[in-house]
Enzyme design. Structure first.
Site, PDB file in Angstrom:
ATOM      1  CG  ASP A  71       1.590  -6.225  -0.088  1.00  0.00           C
ATOM      2  OD1 ASP A  71       0.488  -6.616   0.345  1.00  0.00           O
ATOM      3  OD2 ASP A  71       1.757  -5.085  -0.559  1.00  0.00           O
ATOM      4  CG  HIS A 120      -3.931  -6.689   1.616  1.00  0.00           C
ATOM      5  ND1 HIS A 120      -4.297  -5.516   1.008  1.00  0.00           N
ATOM      6  CD2 HIS A 120      -5.077  -7.410   1.769  1.00  0.00           C
ATOM      7  CE1 HIS A 120      -5.613  -5.523   0.786  1.00  0.00           C
ATOM      8  NE2 HIS A 120      -6.107  -6.657   1.252  1.00  0.00           N
TER       9      HIS A 120
HETATM   10 ZN   LIG Z   1      -2.960  -3.785   0.783  1.00  0.00          ZN
HETATM   11 ZN   LIG Z   2       0.343  -3.547  -0.102  1.00  0.00          ZN
END
Ligand SMILES: [Zn+2]
Ligand SMILES: [Zn+2]
Length: 311
Positions: free
Chosen positions: A63, A61
């Site tokens: 982030d 992901h």
């Molecule tokens: Zn995640």
């Molecule tokens: Zn995350």
């Protein structure tokens, strides 16, 4: 071991919190766990040093990985020559490669991408390992546990010298290494007579994003520090389950079951900006050990279980 929280925000950054990244320094080596956007600037801000040898990616992901391209470009500008290894969940090598070369530039230093599955030893460091373990998120994901070997027992020099009459010398290291020694008068000294029991090493566990899950309990048994997803407070428990995350209280329950000594709550949702103390309180209500919710830049020292300091 020293742990620096470089990014403690969940999903998106805030003015106070960067997305996920944790730096662990161990005996002069630097390991980075996830690298959210802006991680390199956090490393400068908090003076952690830049010479990272291994990056451990929990999942892809944004982030958790969008800081990688910038960091690698800066290493390239700085004429880095040392290789770096990026450990990443099985099946994601190609996407990591794409991320590194997205600007059309191939770094001039070697970048090894190592795919890992739960149960794999991502890094065998000799006297410690970094092991991948199973987590439960809405993506192919793993957590990582730094597990040190037991250290040799303490050598009782006073007893060796004064009680047993062994002169300081090579016999000491033989005994400390578990060998028996024969003295001039024929007496045989066993290592147990002068060497204490082995002393446990340290265990630091990083979950990345996860729901409460058995894999974490197993990986974090007796952990000195468990760094656990705590995206939400109890008011959003259902939402936590739907999005593959944990509440602070759930993190605390997992930490209790594992017998972890310390719990660091991280990946805090922006909805708790300015009131993250609430997550800390909810965890403290159930956790038997010490629970903290670090801000960006906060550091934790991890001493040996017998209380001895160590890098
Ligand atoms: Zn995640
Ligand atoms: Zn995350």
């Amino acid at each position: 071991m020293h742990v620096t929280f470089l990014g403690t925000s969940g999903a998106v950054p805030t003015t106070m919190r960067n997305p996920s990244a944790v730096m662990v320094r161990r005996e002069g080596e630097r390991f980075l766990f996830d690298a959210g956007e802006g991680t390199q600037r956090q490393m400068m801000r908090f003076s952690t040093g830049f010479a990272v040898s291994h990056v451990f990616v929990s999942h892809l992901h944004g982030d958790h990985v969008l800081g990688l391209p910038g960091l690698i470009q800066t290493w390239d500008f700085n004429d880095r020559e040392e290789p770096v290894a990026i450990h990443t969940p099985a099946g994601t090598r190609r996407r990591i490669r794409d991320l590194i070369t997205v600007t059309g530039n191939e770094p001039s230093f070697p970048v090894r991408v190592n795919e890992v599955s739960p149960g794999d030893v991502a890094l065998d460091g000799g006297e410690f390992e970094v092991r991948a373990f199973e987590t439960d998120h809405r993506a192919t994901s793993v957590g990582y546990a730094i597990v040190e070997d037991d250290r040799k027992g303490r050598f009782d020099r006073e007893k060796a010298e004064e009680e047993l009459g062994i002169e300081p010398g090579p016999e000491y290291s033989k005994l400390h290494n578990g060998e028996s020694v024969e003295l001039d008068d024929g007496t045989v000294v066993q290592p147990e007579q002068v060497v204490g029991p082995p002393r446990p090493g340290r265990r630091v566990v990083y979950t990345g994003d996860t729901c409460p899950t058995e894999g974490v309990v197993e990986a974090a048994v007796d952990a000195d520090l468990l760094i656990h997803d705590a995206t939400f407070a109890e008011d959003r428990r259902e939402r936590a389950g739907q999005t593959g995350h944990s509440t602070a209280k759930q993190a605390a329950e997992i930490a209790n079951r594992a017998g972890a000594k310390r719990l660091a709550l991280t990946h805090v949702s922006t909805r708790y900006a300015g009131q993250s103390g609430r997550l800390e309180d909810e965890a403290r209500e159930v956790f038997d050990g010490e629970a903290v919710l670090p801000d960006d830049g906060d550091e934790l020292d991890v001493p040996f279980p017998d209380g001895e300091d160590g890098d």
